[in-house]
Design an enzyme around this catalytic site. Structure first.
Site, PDB file in Angstrom:
ATOM      1  N   ASN A 166       0.332  12.643  -5.766  1.00  0.00           N
ATOM      2  CA  ASN A 166      -0.102  11.284  -6.105  1.00  0.00           C
ATOM      3  C   ASN A 166       0.156  11.091  -7.596  1.00  0.00           C
ATOM      4  OD1 ASN A 166      -1.373   8.865  -6.618  1.00  0.00           O
ATOM      5  ND2 ASN A 166      -3.345   9.453  -5.753  1.00  0.00           N
TER       6      ASN A 166
ATOM      7  N   LYS B 237      -2.056  13.864  -9.426  1.00  0.00           N
ATOM      8  CA  LYS B 237      -2.947  14.644  -8.570  1.00  0.00           C
ATOM      9  C   LYS B 237      -2.097  15.312  -7.502  1.00  0.00           C
ATOM     10  CE  LYS B 237      -6.846  11.428  -9.028  1.00  0.00           C
ATOM     11  NZ  LYS B 237      -7.732  10.489  -8.302  1.00  0.00           N
TER      12      LYS B 237
ATOM     13  N   ARG C  71       2.089   9.690  -2.125  1.00  0.00           N
ATOM     14  CA  ARG C  71       1.374   8.418  -2.028  1.00  0.00           C
ATOM     15  C   ARG C  71       2.146   7.385  -2.840  1.00  0.00           C
ATOM     16  NH1 ARG C  71      -3.257   5.989  -5.540  1.00  0.00           N
ATOM     17  NH2 ARG C  71      -3.958   4.269  -4.229  1.00  0.00           N
TER      18      ARG C  71
ATOM     19  N   HIS D  11      -5.530   0.844  -0.225  1.00  0.00           N
ATOM     20  CA  HIS D  11      -6.394   1.902   0.320  1.00  0.00           C
ATOM     21  C   HIS D  11      -6.183   2.052   1.824  1.00  0.00           C
ATOM     22  CE1 HIS D  11      -9.388   0.914  -3.170  1.00  0.00           C
ATOM     23  NE2 HIS D  11      -8.551   1.867  -3.547  1.00  0.00           N
TER      24      HIS D  11
ATOM     25  N   GLY E 122     -12.088   1.928  -7.636  1.00  0.00           N
ATOM     26  CA  GLY E 122     -11.457   0.823  -6.942  1.00  0.00           C
ATOM     27  C   GLY E 122     -12.178   0.681  -5.610  1.00  0.00           C
TER      28      GLY E 122
ATOM     29  N   ARG F 205     -12.391  -3.686 -12.454  1.00  0.00           N
ATOM     30  CA  ARG F 205     -11.698  -4.886 -11.974  1.00  0.00           C
ATOM     31  C   ARG F 205     -12.703  -5.939 -11.538  1.00  0.00           C
ATOM     32  NH1 ARG F 205      -8.134  -1.432  -7.898  1.00  0.00           N
ATOM     33  NH2 ARG F 205      -7.055  -0.114  -9.401  1.00  0.00           N
TER      34      ARG F 205
ATOM     35  N   PHE G 170     -20.892   4.994 -11.771  1.00  0.00           N
ATOM     36  CA  PHE G 170     -22.135   4.608 -11.114  1.00  0.00           C
ATOM     37  C   PHE G 170     -23.319   5.451 -11.572  1.00  0.00           C
ATOM     38  CE2 PHE G 170     -21.403   1.216  -8.222  1.00  0.00           C
ATOM     39  CZ  PHE G 170     -22.665   0.876  -7.754  1.00  0.00           C
TER      40      PHE G 170
ATOM     41  N   GLU H   6     -19.873   7.330  -0.455  1.00  0.00           N
ATOM     42  CA  GLU H   6     -20.333   8.610   0.092  1.00  0.00           C
ATOM     43  C   GLU H   6     -21.576   9.141  -0.616  1.00  0.00           C
ATOM     44  OE1 GLU H   6     -17.046  11.376   0.107  1.00  0.00           O
ATOM     45  OE2 GLU H   6     -15.679   9.801   0.784  1.00  0.00           O
TER      46      GLU H   6
ATOM     47  N   GLU I 244      -7.565  11.201   2.177  1.00  0.00           N
ATOM     48  CA  GLU I 244      -6.234  10.612   2.143  1.00  0.00           C
ATOM     49  C   GLU I 244      -5.150  11.687   2.083  1.00  0.00           C
ATOM     50  OE1 GLU I 244      -6.332   6.658  -0.323  1.00  0.00           O
ATOM     51  OE2 GLU I 244      -7.905   7.989  -1.085  1.00  0.00           O
TER      52      GLU I 244
END
Length: 396
Positions: free
Chosen positions: A9, A16, A90, A179, A211, A240, A282, A332, A383
């Site tokens: 990715n 990644k 990806r 996504h 995101g 965003r 968060f 999650e 993913e």
């Protein structure tokens, strides 16, 4: 490691990667190349329970991947002779051209590059990563898996913007969604967890990370999704804005004198939770709220308000609802987001069990009460596994 798939990715300043066993989903190794092009880059690599790290300048993505391969070699694995089946990449934007996993040829790579006009922050970096990986591993198939592919099935009414249709066609303006690999993987896992046929399920999937996106899925096919032409539309995200009145763009141009690039930067990098509260993580946001920070509290309430609007809209889109699923970093791990997003919806058959919701686990799980007619789940996304399984189909 024979039969494993290397998943790459490639972002604008990072790469990644993960070596995946597509059969059992095990991550045999994983790593992150950060700060490419900066004075000091970092390569972090984990394999066989051992963490390795290198620091120093990383000139470009080609050098970054070479360093990642060197970390494998340091751990005793030569990727060139390890018998890997394929490399899965990806790719963020497939436009209207790519809607299934595609083996990368020179023609395909040129088309991915051409689509950079639709994803200028993402596709150019994807192309560089692909070129570098193909040069390093020329003898295995390289496969592009597109973020937009799952949403190729969107009904015309859901994918069409109400602007001049000729301009829209000429400039490929439509809802593409993002996504998609996560939404497809998670919705499939929901069917497995519930022991239901995917083809019978009506479900909402909420991919909540830095995101964030929502999708309405019926019978395994996407009916609607919150992201649009770009990943900017929809839910409030870490940096965003999500949905805004398009007139704000013209207003800022005329009143604040901001040019297109400045407005782009504002809406993509300095809005969302960060724009209101100053933070986009968060955990930091919760700490500020607990300390009595009013801006952080407002940011959280705006975030949840937008989330609830999409849940309600997609319930109507689907007509009936069997499951709501939370996934990705926030989805999650943030029990309070799940609880607040679905609070007071008992009249719609949606009821969360507080004790189940409080459990932290990396396993898929039900968090609704036994009486809830709509199943509410937490399903960790994967993913990399989805990309690995798609890429292995091209094994020679």
């Amino acid at each position: 490691m024979k039969g494993s798939v290397l998943v790459v990715n490639s972002g604008s300043s990072s790469i990644k990667y993960q070596l995946v066993d597509p059969d059992d989903g095990a991550a045999l190794a994983s790593g992150l190349v950060e700060r490419i092009g900066e004075p000091e880059g970092i390569v972090s690599h984990r394999q066989d329970g051992v963490d390795r790290e290198r620091r120093g300048p990383i000139a470009d993505h080609r050098e970054g991947l070479a360093l990642a391969f060197a970390m494998f070699a340091e751990a005793g694995v030569d990727l060139g002779s390890a018998g890997i089946a394929a490399v899965g990449h990806r790719v963020v934007h497939g436009g209207e051209v790519f809607y299934r996993p595609t083996e990368i040829t020179a023609k395909v790579l040129a088309e991915i590059s051409r689509l950079s006009a639709l994803a200028p922050l993402h596709n150019p970096a994807n192309v560089i990563g692909i070129e570098s990986a193909m040069a390093a591993l020329p003898d295995v198939p390289h496969v592009a898996v597109f973020d937009t592919a799952f949403f190729h099935t969107l009904p015309e009414s859901a994918r069409t913007y109400a602007i001049d249709i000729e301009i829209a066609r000429k400039h490929a303006v439509r809802r593409y969604g993002f996504h998609g690999t996560s939404h497809e993987y998670v919705s499939g896992r929901v069917a497995e967890v519930l022991g239901r046929d995917l083809g019978t399920l009506h479900q909402i999937v909420l991919h909540l990370g830095n995101g964030a996106s929502a999708s309405a899925i019926a019978g395994g096919k996407a009916m609607d999704t919150s992201m649009g032409l770009t990943p900017l539309e929809g839910l409030v995200m870490g940096t965003r804005s999500g949905d805004i009145d398009p007139g704000i763009v013209m207003h800022l141009r005329r009143s604040a004198g901001l040019d297109v690039d400045e407005i782009d930067d504002l809406l993509n990098r300095r809005s969302g939770l960060k724009g209101i509260s100053g933070v986009n993580d968060f955990r930091e946001l919760r700490a500020l709220i607990e300390a009595g920070d009013e801006a952080a509290s407002l940011a959280y309430r705006v975030y949840v308000h937008r989330l609830r609007k999409y849940i309600g809209a997609y319930m109507v889109t689907l007509g009936r609802l069997d499951a709501i699923t939370f996934t990705a970093g926030v989805g999650e791990n943030a029990a309070e987001v799940r609880a607040d997003a679905l609070a007071g919806l008992e009249g719609f058959g949606i009821e969360i069990d507080a004790e189940r919701n409080a459990v932290r686990s990396r396993e898929p799980r039900l968090i609704s009460t036994d009486a809830s007619t709509v199943a509410v789940l937490v399903v960790p996304t994967n993913e990399e596994l989805a990309i690995a399984r798609a890429a292995r189909e091209f094994e020679r």
